[in-house]
Structures are given as C-alpha cells and as structure tokens.
Design a protein around this motif. Structure first.
Motif, short mmCIF file in Angstrom:
data_model
loop_
_atom_site.label_atom_id
_atom_site.label_comp_id
_atom_site.label_asym_id
_atom_site.label_seq_id
_atom_site.Cartn_x
_atom_site.Cartn_y
_atom_site.Cartn_z
N GLU A 76 0.82 -1.21 0.00
CA GLU A 76 0.00 0.00 0.00
C GLU A 76 0.86 1.27 0.00
OE1 GLU A 76 -3.21 1.93 3.00
OE2 GLU A 76 -3.47 -0.21 2.56
N LEU A 77 2.02 1.21 0.66
CA LEU A 77 2.92 2.36 0.66
C LEU A 77 3.36 2.75 -0.75
CD1 LEU A 77 5.22 1.54 3.72
CD2 LEU A 77 3.50 3.35 3.56
N LEU A 78 3.39 1.76 -1.63
CA LEU A 78 3.75 2.02 -3.03
C LEU A 78 2.52 2.23 -3.91
CD1 LEU A 78 6.64 -0.52 -3.69
CD2 LEU A 78 6.82 1.94 -3.43
N GLY A 79 1.34 2.18 -3.30
CA GLY A 79 0.11 2.34 -4.06
C GLY A 79 -0.28 1.09 -4.83
N ALA A 102 4.11 -3.51 -12.16
CA ALA A 102 4.74 -2.19 -12.07
C ALA A 102 6.26 -2.31 -12.16
CB ALA A 102 4.33 -1.51 -10.76
N ILE A 103 6.83 -3.33 -11.55
CA ILE A 103 8.28 -3.55 -11.63
C ILE A 103 8.67 -3.87 -13.07
CG2 ILE A 103 10.16 -5.09 -10.96
CD1 ILE A 103 8.77 -5.29 -8.19
N ASP A 137 7.60 1.11 -13.79
CA ASP A 137 6.82 2.16 -13.12
C ASP A 137 7.41 2.58 -11.78
OD1 ASP A 137 5.13 1.89 -15.29
OD2 ASP A 137 3.64 0.70 -14.19
N LEU A 138 8.24 1.74 -11.20
CA LEU A 138 8.79 2.03 -9.88
C LEU A 138 10.31 2.27 -9.92
CD1 LEU A 138 6.80 -0.66 -7.85
CD2 LEU A 138 6.39 1.81 -7.91
N ASP A 139 10.84 2.49 -11.11
CA ASP A 139 12.28 2.68 -11.25
C ASP A 139 12.80 3.86 -10.44
OD1 ASP A 139 12.37 0.49 -12.86
OD2 ASP A 139 12.88 1.58 -14.71
N ASP A 140 11.95 4.85 -10.21
CA ASP A 140 12.36 6.00 -9.42
C ASP A 140 12.20 5.77 -7.91
OD1 ASP A 140 9.57 5.93 -9.69
OD2 ASP A 140 9.38 8.11 -9.44
N ARG A 141 11.76 4.57 -7.54
CA ARG A 141 11.54 4.23 -6.13
C ARG A 141 12.23 2.91 -5.77
NH1 ARG A 141 5.24 5.10 -4.95
NH2 ARG A 141 6.03 5.15 -2.81
#
Length: 115
Positions: A65-68, A78-79, A83-87
């Motif tokens: 949930e912290l990552l939506g 997303a990986i 989509d999460l490359d900046d996180r």
C-alpha cells in the motif's frame, strides 16, 4: 474462543512434531530417519506460519500500500514496466522485508547469516 475448541490445530501439529522428534527419530535409522527429519521440519514450518502468517500478510499488504499497489500481481507488473524505477530503494526494502518474512517461516536460522 474457538469453534473447534482444544486442542487447536497449532497444538495438534506441535504434538505430532514433538512425537516424531522424541519417539520416532530415536528408534529409526537410514531412510526413515531422514524422512522423519523432513517431516519435523515441515511441521515446524507450519507451526511458524500459523503463529506468524496472519501478521505477516497484514504487514505485506501495508508495505504494498505504501507504493500504491493493491496486490502482488500489480506490484510485479509495475516492476516489469519500470513504473517504480524512481523508487528502487523502497522496492528493495519491501522485497527484503518479504524475503525475511518468508525465511522466518521456512527456516529462521537463515536470518542469522553465515556462522
């Protein structure tokens, strides 16, 4: 209060594991002794999952949930799509926490690192 009362599933599993450890292992050898050890390990894993699994599932959902993310499939997608490359630090932390939770059930000794 439990619909099924005592003994609980966890207590039954613990009793069988302890019986195998005390009585079966000491009176067997070879292949049967090996399979007894495997059974003991499996039952211990089930005990740990019963004890920790519900909280681990809640913790995992909170991390997603912290990552939506609503679930593992969405997280994986997303990986894959970047989509999460900046996180990535957050993704690594979540994956590490998930692996630690799995190891806590599968074999907590692995959490201690090399000896």
């Amino acid at each position: 209060m439990s619909l099924h009362g005592a003994p609980t599933s966890a207590e039954l599993i613990e009793s069988v594991r302890e019986w195998i450890e005390r009585d079966v292992m000491s009176s067997t050898e070879g292949r049967l002794k090996f399979h007894s050890r495997v059974a003991i390990n499996v039952l211990a894993m089930v005990e740990r999952e019963l004890a920790m699994g519900e909280q681990q599932e809640a913790d995992h959902a909170a991390r997603l949930e912290l990552l939506g993310m609503s679930d593992d499939a969405r997280f994986a997608q997303a990986i894959r799509h970047g989509d999460l490359d900046d996180r990535l630090d957050e993704v690594r932390a979540i994956l590490r926490a998930d692996v630690d939770a799995k190891l806590a059930v599968a074999n907590p000794k692995y959490l201690d690192g090399p000896t």
